[in-house]
Every structure is written in C-alpha cells, then in structure tokens.
Design a protein around this motif. Structure first.
Motif, PDB file in Angstrom:
ATOM      1  N   VAL A   1       9.169 -26.539  68.324  1.00 23.00           N
ATOM      2  CA  VAL A   1       8.989 -27.273  69.580  1.00 23.00           C
ATOM      3  C   VAL A   1       9.178 -28.770  69.325  1.00 23.00           C
ATOM      4  O   VAL A   1       9.779 -29.475  70.129  1.00 23.00           O
ATOM      5  CB  VAL A   1       7.606 -26.977  70.196  1.00 23.00           C
ATOM      6  N   ASP A   2       8.696 -29.250  68.163  1.00 23.19           N
ATOM      7  CA  ASP A   2       8.834 -30.665  67.831  1.00 23.19           C
ATOM      8  C   ASP A   2      10.298 -31.086  67.773  1.00 23.19           C
ATOM      9  O   ASP A   2      10.642 -32.184  68.199  1.00 23.19           O
ATOM     10  CB  ASP A   2       8.147 -30.981  66.494  1.00 23.19           C
ATOM     11  N   THR A   3      11.182 -30.217  67.263  1.00 28.25           N
ATOM     12  CA  THR A   3      12.607 -30.565  67.217  1.00 28.25           C
ATOM     13  C   THR A   3      13.165 -30.689  68.630  1.00 28.25           C
ATOM     14  O   THR A   3      14.014 -31.536  68.894  1.00 28.25           O
ATOM     15  CB  THR A   3      13.440 -29.540  66.410  1.00 28.25           C
ATOM     16  N   MET A   4      12.682 -29.855  69.555  1.00 22.17           N
ATOM     17  CA  MET A   4      13.121 -29.929  70.950  1.00 22.17           C
ATOM     18  C   MET A   4      12.544 -31.166  71.656  1.00 22.17           C
ATOM     19  O   MET A   4      13.146 -31.701  72.583  1.00 22.17           O
ATOM     20  CB  MET A   4      12.719 -28.667  71.711  1.00 22.17           C
ATOM     21  N   ARG A   5      11.369 -31.623  71.198  1.00 22.53           N
ATOM     22  CA  ARG A   5      10.745 -32.815  71.799  1.00 22.53           C
ATOM     23  C   ARG A   5      11.606 -34.053  71.602  1.00 22.53           C
ATOM     24  O   ARG A   5      11.490 -35.008  72.353  1.00 22.53           O
ATOM     25  CB  ARG A   5       9.365 -33.055  71.191  1.00 22.53           C
ATOM     26  N   ALA A   6      12.454 -34.039  70.570  1.00 21.16           N
ATOM     27  CA  ALA A   6      13.363 -35.159  70.354  1.00 21.16           C
ATOM     28  C   ALA A   6      14.311 -35.291  71.544  1.00 21.16           C
ATOM     29  O   ALA A   6      14.727 -36.389  71.911  1.00 21.16           O
ATOM     30  CB  ALA A   6      14.144 -34.959  69.059  1.00 21.16           C
TER      31      ALA A   6
ATOM     32  N   ARG B   1      18.082 -25.243  76.346  1.00 23.07           N
ATOM     33  CA  ARG B   1      18.066 -24.398  75.146  1.00 23.07           C
ATOM     34  C   ARG B   1      16.668 -23.808  75.004  1.00 23.07           C
ATOM     35  O   ARG B   1      15.687 -24.446  75.320  1.00 23.07           O
ATOM     36  CB  ARG B   1      18.394 -25.265  73.934  1.00 23.07           C
ATOM     37  N   CYS B   2      16.602 -22.600  74.507  1.00 20.32           N
ATOM     38  CA  CYS B   2      15.305 -21.964  74.287  1.00 20.32           C
ATOM     39  C   CYS B   2      15.176 -21.644  72.798  1.00 20.32           C
ATOM     40  O   CYS B   2      16.082 -21.039  72.232  1.00 20.32           O
ATOM     41  CB  CYS B   2      15.195 -20.693  75.131  1.00 20.32           C
ATOM     42  N   VAL B   3      14.095 -22.096  72.167  1.00 16.29           N
ATOM     43  CA  VAL B   3      13.915 -21.836  70.737  1.00 16.29           C
ATOM     44  C   VAL B   3      13.261 -20.480  70.459  1.00 16.29           C
ATOM     45  O   VAL B   3      13.288 -20.001  69.331  1.00 16.29           O
ATOM     46  CB  VAL B   3      13.108 -22.956  70.033  1.00 16.29           C
ATOM     47  N   MET B   4      12.691 -19.853  71.487  1.00 19.74           N
ATOM     48  CA  MET B   4      12.045 -18.554  71.275  1.00 19.74           C
ATOM     49  C   MET B   4      13.015 -17.496  70.729  1.00 19.74           C
ATOM     50  O   MET B   4      12.661 -16.754  69.814  1.00 19.74           O
ATOM     51  CB  MET B   4      11.377 -18.065  72.568  1.00 19.74           C
TER      52      MET B   4
END
Length: 148
Positions: A51-56, A114-117
C-alpha cells in the motif's frame, strides 16, 4: 511481523473500513464481513508495504482501500506457500490462495488505476476462532499440508 489495521465491508467488491477488532469464526470467516462463508477466501491479507508503494501515486490511501481485511507489516505474504498456517491474535488462519484476478468493475482499480491485491494479497480460511486487533503479532506456525 504484526497487524497494522483490520477492516471489514458489508458488500463484496467495495473498499473496506477500519474497525477496532475482527471476530473470526472457524470455517466461516469474519463476522460482519461480506466475504464470510464456507469457502476458501474468508479472509484477505495485504502487506502495508504494498500500500505504501501505491501511496507514492495516491497519498490519501487508507486501510481497507484495497478491500483487505488485515493489513500486515514485516511479512512477505506472497512468498508464503498455500497451506501456511498463521497465528494472528487469538485466531489461526491457513493461507488458501495467493493473489487473484481483479474483476472488471473493481471500485479500487477505478479509483487508483491499479489494484495491488491481485499481485500482493493472500487469502485464508479460519482454522481456529479468535479475535484480531491492530498491533497483534503474526506468527508463522508451519504448513498445514505437511502434517497430512
């Protein structure tokens, strides 16, 4: 290895919202969550690091935005084989699936692009009932299939 947030949703395919704790029931899942039932994807887990990578890209992401029940820290979930047994809080889970196909009308994918799940999340079933709260330790107990 610990839990950083716990979340539920009342409807499938939507973001989940943080709650103070989860009550898990053996062979059923999380009480009050749309994904509970007698199937193999009762509980979803996602690393906070993903999630932290997506927060960027999207700074406002909150726990549950990727429809995860349990947000973890310090454990490479997708590297654990199916059958891995995890003790979390007073509950015991078995990993049943690594990742999944994202459905076309995924609210998360629409919002974030994008979805990381599908790549970083794992799914589990409840082996032993219990409670899970933020701050609980995650212990890898071994692989359920090795005991057969």
């Amino acid at each position: 290895m610990k839990v950083t947030a716990v979340c539920i949703s009342e409807k499938k395919g939507t973001r989940k919202h943080p709650v103070p704790s989860l009550t898990l029931e053996k062979d059923y899942g999380i009480l009050g969550d749309a994904h509970a039932g007698k199937w193999h994807r009762q509980v979803s887990l996602l690393p906070k690091e993903s999630v932290d990578t997506m927060r960027a890209v999207i700074p406002g992401l909150k726990p549950g935005d990727f429809a995860e029940n349990i947000l973890t820290e310090g454990i490479a979930l997708k590297m654990l084989p199916v059958g891995t047994v995890l003790e979390i809080g007073s509950a015991v889970l078995e990993i049943t699936q690594i990742g999944k196909e994202c459905h076309n009308d995924c609210e998360i994918r629409r919002l974030t692009g994008r979805c990381v799940m599908p790549t970083d999340g794992v799914f589990a079933k409840v082996l032993e009932s219990g409670e899970i709260r933020p701050g609980d330790t995650i212990t890898i107990r071994g692989n359920h299939h090795e005991a057969d």
